[in-house]
Design a protein around this motif. Structure first.
Motif, PDB file in Angstrom:
ATOM      1  N   ILE A   7       0.835  -1.206   0.000  1.00  0.00           N
ATOM      2  CA  ILE A   7       0.000   0.000   0.000  1.00  0.00           C
ATOM      3  C   ILE A   7       0.872   1.259   0.000  1.00  0.00           C
ATOM      4  O   ILE A   7       0.612   2.222  -0.726  1.00  0.00           O
ATOM      5  N   ALA A   8       1.943   1.233   0.810  1.00  0.00           N
ATOM      6  CA  ALA A   8       2.846   2.380   0.873  1.00  0.00           C
ATOM      7  C   ALA A   8       3.512   2.613  -0.475  1.00  0.00           C
ATOM      8  O   ALA A   8       3.655   3.755  -0.930  1.00  0.00           O
ATOM      9  N   ALA A   9       3.935   1.528  -1.125  1.00  0.00           N
ATOM     10  CA  ALA A   9       4.590   1.656  -2.427  1.00  0.00           C
ATOM     11  C   ALA A   9       3.644   2.241  -3.462  1.00  0.00           C
ATOM     12  O   ALA A   9       4.020   3.087  -4.280  1.00  0.00           O
ATOM     13  N   VAL A  10       2.401   1.770  -3.437  1.00  0.00           N
ATOM     14  CA  VAL A  10       1.401   2.298  -4.370  1.00  0.00           C
ATOM     15  C   VAL A  10       1.157   3.780  -4.110  1.00  0.00           C
ATOM     16  O   VAL A  10       1.045   4.590  -5.043  1.00  0.00           O
ATOM     17  N   GLY A  11       1.113   4.152  -2.826  1.00  0.00           N
ATOM     18  CA  GLY A  11       0.900   5.559  -2.486  1.00  0.00           C
ATOM     19  C   GLY A  11       2.024   6.441  -2.970  1.00  0.00           C
ATOM     20  O   GLY A  11       1.798   7.532  -3.520  1.00  0.00           O
ATOM     21  N   VAL A  12       3.272   5.983  -2.799  1.00  0.00           N
ATOM     22  CA  VAL A  12       4.429   6.753  -3.272  1.00  0.00           C
ATOM     23  C   VAL A  12       4.403   6.887  -4.789  1.00  0.00           C
ATOM     24  O   VAL A  12       4.644   7.970  -5.342  1.00  0.00           O
ATOM     25  N   ALA A  13       4.103   5.781  -5.462  1.00  0.00           N
ATOM     26  CA  ALA A  13       4.041   5.820  -6.928  1.00  0.00           C
ATOM     27  C   ALA A  13       2.963   6.777  -7.411  1.00  0.00           C
ATOM     28  O   ALA A  13       3.158   7.528  -8.381  1.00  0.00           O
ATOM     29  N   ALA A  14       1.819   6.757  -6.728  1.00  0.00           N
ATOM     30  CA  ALA A  14       0.726   7.670  -7.112  1.00  0.00           C
ATOM     31  C   ALA A  14       1.134   9.122  -6.901  1.00  0.00           C
ATOM     32  O   ALA A  14       0.819   9.996  -7.727  1.00  0.00           O
ATOM     33  N   ALA A  15       1.833   9.406  -5.788  1.00  0.00           N
ATOM     34  CA  ALA A  15       2.267  10.773  -5.515  1.00  0.00           C
ATOM     35  C   ALA A  15       3.259  11.243  -6.559  1.00  0.00           C
ATOM     36  O   ALA A  15       3.211  12.395  -7.028  1.00  0.00           O
ATOM     37  N   ILE A  16       4.187  10.354  -6.955  1.00  0.00           N
ATOM     38  CA  ILE A  16       5.172  10.710  -7.985  1.00  0.00           C
ATOM     39  C   ILE A  16       4.470  10.963  -9.319  1.00  0.00           C
ATOM     40  O   ILE A  16       4.770  11.936 -10.033  1.00  0.00           O
ATOM     41  N   ALA A  17       3.519  10.090  -9.649  1.00  0.00           N
ATOM     42  CA  ALA A  17       2.784  10.264 -10.909  1.00  0.00           C
ATOM     43  C   ALA A  17       2.012  11.575 -10.922  1.00  0.00           C
ATOM     44  O   ALA A  17       1.968  12.282 -11.939  1.00  0.00           O
ATOM     45  N   LEU A  18       1.400  11.910  -9.779  1.00  0.00           N
ATOM     46  CA  LEU A  18       0.657  13.165  -9.687  1.00  0.00           C
ATOM     47  C   LEU A  18       1.584  14.356  -9.856  1.00  0.00           C
ATOM     48  O   LEU A  18       1.252  15.322 -10.561  1.00  0.00           O
ATOM     49  N   ALA A  19       2.762  14.299  -9.232  1.00  0.00           N
ATOM     50  CA  ALA A  19       3.717  15.401  -9.345  1.00  0.00           C
ATOM     51  C   ALA A  19       4.175  15.585 -10.787  1.00  0.00           C
ATOM     52  O   ALA A  19       4.279  16.712 -11.290  1.00  0.00           O
ATOM     53  N   ILE A  20       4.442  14.461 -11.470  1.00  0.00           N
ATOM     54  CA  ILE A  20       4.856  14.541 -12.876  1.00  0.00           C
ATOM     55  C   ILE A  20       3.733  15.123 -13.730  1.00  0.00           C
ATOM     56  O   ILE A  20       3.963  15.982 -14.600  1.00  0.00           O
ATOM     57  N   PHE A  21       2.514  14.662 -13.477  1.00  0.00           N
ATOM     58  CA  PHE A  21       1.365  15.178 -14.237  1.00  0.00           C
ATOM     59  C   PHE A  21       1.199  16.676 -14.041  1.00  0.00           C
ATOM     60  O   PHE A  21       0.998  17.429 -15.006  1.00  0.00           O
ATOM     61  N   LEU A  22       1.284  17.124 -12.786  1.00  0.00           N
ATOM     62  CA  LEU A  22       1.119  18.552 -12.509  1.00  0.00           C
ATOM     63  C   LEU A  22       2.209  19.376 -13.182  1.00  0.00           C
ATOM     64  O   LEU A  22       1.947  20.456 -13.719  1.00  0.00           O
ATOM     65  N   ALA A  23       3.444  18.866 -13.131  1.00  0.00           N
ATOM     66  CA  ALA A  23       4.555  19.600 -13.741  1.00  0.00           C
ATOM     67  C   ALA A  23       4.352  19.732 -15.245  1.00  0.00           C
ATOM     68  O   ALA A  23       4.549  20.806 -15.830  1.00  0.00           O
ATOM     69  N   LEU A  24       3.957  18.634 -15.894  1.00  0.00           N
ATOM     70  CA  LEU A  24       3.711  18.674 -17.334  1.00  0.00           C
ATOM     71  C   LEU A  24       2.528  19.579 -17.665  1.00  0.00           C
ATOM     72  O   LEU A  24       2.566  20.359 -18.627  1.00  0.00           O
ATOM     73  N   PHE A  25       1.474  19.471 -16.858  1.00  0.00           N
ATOM     74  CA  PHE A  25       0.276  20.291 -17.059  1.00  0.00           C
ATOM     75  C   PHE A  25       0.607  21.773 -16.984  1.00  0.00           C
ATOM     76  O   PHE A  25       0.218  22.564 -17.847  1.00  0.00           O
ATOM     77  N   ALA A  26       1.366  22.158 -15.944  1.00  0.00           N
ATOM     78  CA  ALA A  26       1.724  23.560 -15.771  1.00  0.00           C
ATOM     79  C   ALA A  26       2.667  24.029 -16.864  1.00  0.00           C
ATOM     80  O   ALA A  26       2.554  25.157 -17.370  1.00  0.00           O
ATOM     81  N   LEU A  35       1.443  24.854  -9.918  1.00  0.00           N
ATOM     82  CA  LEU A  35       2.186  23.827  -9.207  1.00  0.00           C
ATOM     83  C   LEU A  35       2.214  24.132  -7.715  1.00  0.00           C
ATOM     84  O   LEU A  35       2.369  25.286  -7.323  1.00  0.00           O
ATOM     85  N   PRO A  36       2.088  23.110  -6.866  1.00  0.00           N
ATOM     86  CA  PRO A  36       2.035  23.368  -5.420  1.00  0.00           C
ATOM     87  C   PRO A  36       3.362  23.811  -4.836  1.00  0.00           C
ATOM     88  O   PRO A  36       3.384  24.397  -3.757  1.00  0.00           O
ATOM     89  N   TRP A  37       4.480  23.548  -5.504  1.00  0.00           N
ATOM     90  CA  TRP A  37       5.792  23.851  -4.915  1.00  0.00           C
ATOM     91  C   TRP A  37       6.416  25.141  -5.435  1.00  0.00           C
ATOM     92  O   TRP A  37       7.486  25.526  -4.993  1.00  0.00           O
ATOM     93  N   THR A  38       5.784  25.823  -6.396  1.00  0.00           N
ATOM     94  CA  THR A  38       6.351  27.085  -6.874  1.00  0.00           C
ATOM     95  C   THR A  38       6.044  28.211  -5.877  1.00  0.00           C
ATOM     96  O   THR A  38       5.021  28.193  -5.204  1.00  0.00           O
ATOM     97  N   PRO A  39       6.937  29.216  -5.769  1.00  0.00           N
ATOM     98  CA  PRO A  39       6.722  30.302  -4.808  1.00  0.00           C
ATOM     99  C   PRO A  39       5.469  31.107  -5.144  1.00  0.00           C
ATOM    100  O   PRO A  39       5.128  31.307  -6.316  1.00  0.00           O
ATOM    101  N   LEU A  40       4.808  31.550  -4.119  1.00  0.00           N
ATOM    102  CA  LEU A  40       3.638  32.408  -4.294  1.00  0.00           C
ATOM    103  C   LEU A  40       4.071  33.807  -4.690  1.00  0.00           C
ATOM    104  O   LEU A  40       5.026  34.356  -4.139  1.00  0.00           O
ATOM    105  N   ASP A  41       3.380  34.375  -5.670  1.00  0.00           N
ATOM    106  CA  ASP A  41       3.613  35.755  -6.098  1.00  0.00           C
ATOM    107  C   ASP A  41       2.239  36.388  -6.269  1.00  0.00           C
ATOM    108  O   ASP A  41       1.459  35.974  -7.129  1.00  0.00           O
TER     109      ASP A  41
END
Length: 242
Positions: A7-26, A35-41
């Protein structure tokens, strides 16, 4: 692999996939603010995680003030208040001056810094564009019913503290246009014309910037105002918009 590890491995994989998707989307949209990690302006267009980042400023008053300074918002720091469970240490009050106008607000307008930052972006990106769209003119002043109030939710004798108890909320009552026309939540929310459409539009826009946005559509307690607050629930957590 045990069930928990799987379950933990699946959760980590899902989080990585989500991060990649968000980065590509943005990247494809040319919108790093999505993106959740870019500085607020505060001067950038509103992104998917702008609201969560604004709420997160509650933990970093110096950063919040620096963002207001960078955006050209003039303010004064309010003295800290301590009253039992109530009070605040990050209060600011809009002040004349700066490259961004703040004279839409009464000089008594004081809130937590994250709420002030969100109100600034709301006025620039939501309120004024909506006023020009529906009325062909700008909003000259924004009226509110207050921010800091040491009380529980709905003023009950017991229960959790209201966000108002830490100046982390504000209740918006209405607007005055440049020609003197007044638009109020109390009298115009049910209007089917431009007045009611404007109010619902600025409510909807607030939902992207505040953790909680409540209107007369929520309950009778909000029949005369829009409640905004920056309750901290994290950049990825749920928001309340009604």
């Amino acid at each position: 692999m045990t069930g928990l590890r799987r379950i933990a491995a699946v959760g980590v994989a899902a989080a990585i996939a989500l991060a990649i998707f968000l980065a590509l989307f943005a990247a494809l949209r040319g919108r790093p603010q999505d993106l959740p990690w870019t500085p607020l302006d505060l001067g950038q267009p509103v992104g998917m995680f702008t609201g969560g980042k604004l709420a997160g400023l509650r933990q970093d008053f110096p950063k919040c003030r620096a963002l207001l300074d960078k955006a050209g918002v003039s303010y004064t720091q309010m003295p800290s208040v301590s009253a039992g469970r109530c009070g605040y240490t990050d209060g600011v009050r809009f002040a004349p001056g700066g490259s961004r106008r703040t004279d839409y607000w009464p000089t008594t307008t004081g809130t937590s810094c994250p709420v002030a930052a969100a109100l600034s972006v709301w006025e620039w990106t939501v309120v004024q564009p909506a006023a020009r769209r529906y009325f062909g003119q700008r909003v000259a002043s924004i009226h509110h019913l207050g921010s800091y109030n040491c009380r529980n939710i709905y003023g009950r004798a017991t229960g959790p503290l209201s966000e108002h108890a830490t100046a982390n909320a504000i209740d918006i009552a209405g607007f005055t246009l440049e020609d003197g026309t007044k638009i109020t939540v109390l009298h115009d929310w049910a209007d089917n014309g431009d007045r009611g459409t404007f109010l619902r539009s600025v409510r909807n826009g607030a939902c992207r910037l505040f953790s909680t946005t409540l209107s007369p559509d929520y309950n009778a307690a909000h029949h005369d105002h829009l409640h905004f607050d920056e309750a901290q629930r994290g950049a990825l957590s749920w928001r309340t918009c009604r």
